[in-house]
Enzyme design. Sequence first.
Site, PDB file in Angstrom:
ATOM      1  N   GLY A 103       0.831  -1.206   0.000  1.00 24.68           N
ATOM      2  CA  GLY A 103       0.000   0.000   0.000  1.00 24.68           C
ATOM      3  C   GLY A 103       0.865   1.256   0.000  1.00 24.68           C
ATOM      4  O   GLY A 103       0.631   2.199  -0.770  1.00 24.68           O
ATOM      5  N   ASP A 126       4.792  -9.513   6.907  1.00 29.94           N
ATOM      6  CA  ASP A 126       4.071 -10.568   6.176  1.00 29.94           C
ATOM      7  C   ASP A 126       4.911 -11.243   5.080  1.00 29.94           C
ATOM      8  O   ASP A 126       4.590 -12.335   4.641  1.00 29.94           O
ATOM      9  CB  ASP A 126       2.806  -9.994   5.526  1.00 29.94           C
ATOM     10  CG  ASP A 126       1.839  -9.433   6.552  1.00 29.94           C
ATOM     11  OD1 ASP A 126       1.848  -9.932   7.687  1.00 29.94           O
ATOM     12  OD2 ASP A 126       1.090  -8.506   6.212  1.00 29.94           O
ATOM     13  N   LYS A 212       0.723 -39.992  18.648  1.00 33.35           N
ATOM     14  CA  LYS A 212       1.233 -38.611  18.729  1.00 33.35           C
ATOM     15  C   LYS A 212       0.053 -37.733  19.106  1.00 33.35           C
ATOM     16  O   LYS A 212      -0.729 -37.307  18.249  1.00 33.35           O
ATOM     17  CB  LYS A 212       1.796 -38.185  17.364  1.00 33.35           C
ATOM     18  CG  LYS A 212       3.191 -38.654  17.133  1.00 33.35           C
ATOM     19  CD  LYS A 212       4.148 -37.758  17.898  1.00 33.35           C
ATOM     20  CE  LYS A 212       5.564 -38.298  17.866  1.00 33.35           C
ATOM     21  NZ  LYS A 212       6.404 -37.695  18.891  1.00 33.35           N
TER      22      LYS A 212
END
Length: 317
Positions: A103, A126, A212
């Site tokens: 942006g 990110d 597990k």
Amino acid sequence: MGLGVLTSGGDAPGMNAAIRAVVKTANYNNIEVVGIRRGYQGLMDGDIQRLTSLDVENISGRGGTILKTARCLQFMEEEGREKALEILKKFDINALVVIGGEGSFKGADKLHKLGVKVVGIPGTIDNDLTYTDYSIGFDTTLNTVLDCIAKIKDTDFSHDKTTIVEVMGRYCGDLALYSALAGGGDIISIPEKRLDFDTICSKLKLRMSAEKNDNIVIITERMYDLQELKKYIEGKLGVDVRTTVLGFIQRGGNPSAFDRVLASKMGVAAVNLLINDYSGRAVGIKKNEMIDTEFKNVNTKINNKKDDHNILNMLIY
Ligand code: ATP
């Protein structure tokens, strides 16, 4: 040349190291720098102060951004950008370094098209910009995520529990993908490789059938309704499932050495581009080499990190 530097969008650890590198490189080349506070908002408001090499000492180890950052809707309108142009003129700023994400680069490109010399530095946890292998902040956040997951794992192991951990990334799965590659998770679902509820259940079932019973499911934010997924697994497998949204704990913190070095290199590269009369470009790193590209090539389309997905297939259940 009067150079301005600003940080915009979400804060990312390493932004301060980039500011330091920009100021020091400019000063080294006898260029004065001003810091613009609160991103494009501060640019429109004239919230601007001189930054010297001494001002930026001892900041590269600090998280966040000393210039503060903002998201500014007004700058997305032509009127807002006209206001910014007036301020740039008033403060005699004819070149700008913008540190931020996609942006912020869109805004920077618009200024470039209005005749301002602008170069961008990718600062976003990110890692969602495809033109660069890494953006500043990603490595630090990845380490934070791993640290959090390690703690959750200790408890899951002790109690034989399953936890779904939601990590940031917006529409990019890199934080989840790399935390799983680094050994942080057992099952992973990311926008690039989305698992449906039944697939997650069958993977969990397989692990549980091998006894597990402590399991970490890592997912990227915005993909599912977390409570819906939790209830689905509980209903299907008859086990208690915990959910943890790591949230804003992922953003702050002292930047890693990798992020500091990357940010420093990018800061130097950005100023050098401006000195050599380039504008409208973003710096990045590809295959360990500094690169730069036009803003128009910057996008956040899903990264198809095929090799990494293949490695992951071999490493996790
Ligand atoms: P992050 O990845 O951390 O979210 P970002 O830079 O992508 O960072 P945005 O909130 O998308 O964060 O953008 C930051 C600011 O950039 C916006 O608040 C706005 O001021 C400006 N901006 C964004 N898109 C545009 C656009 N299309 N035109 C002009 N300015 C824009």
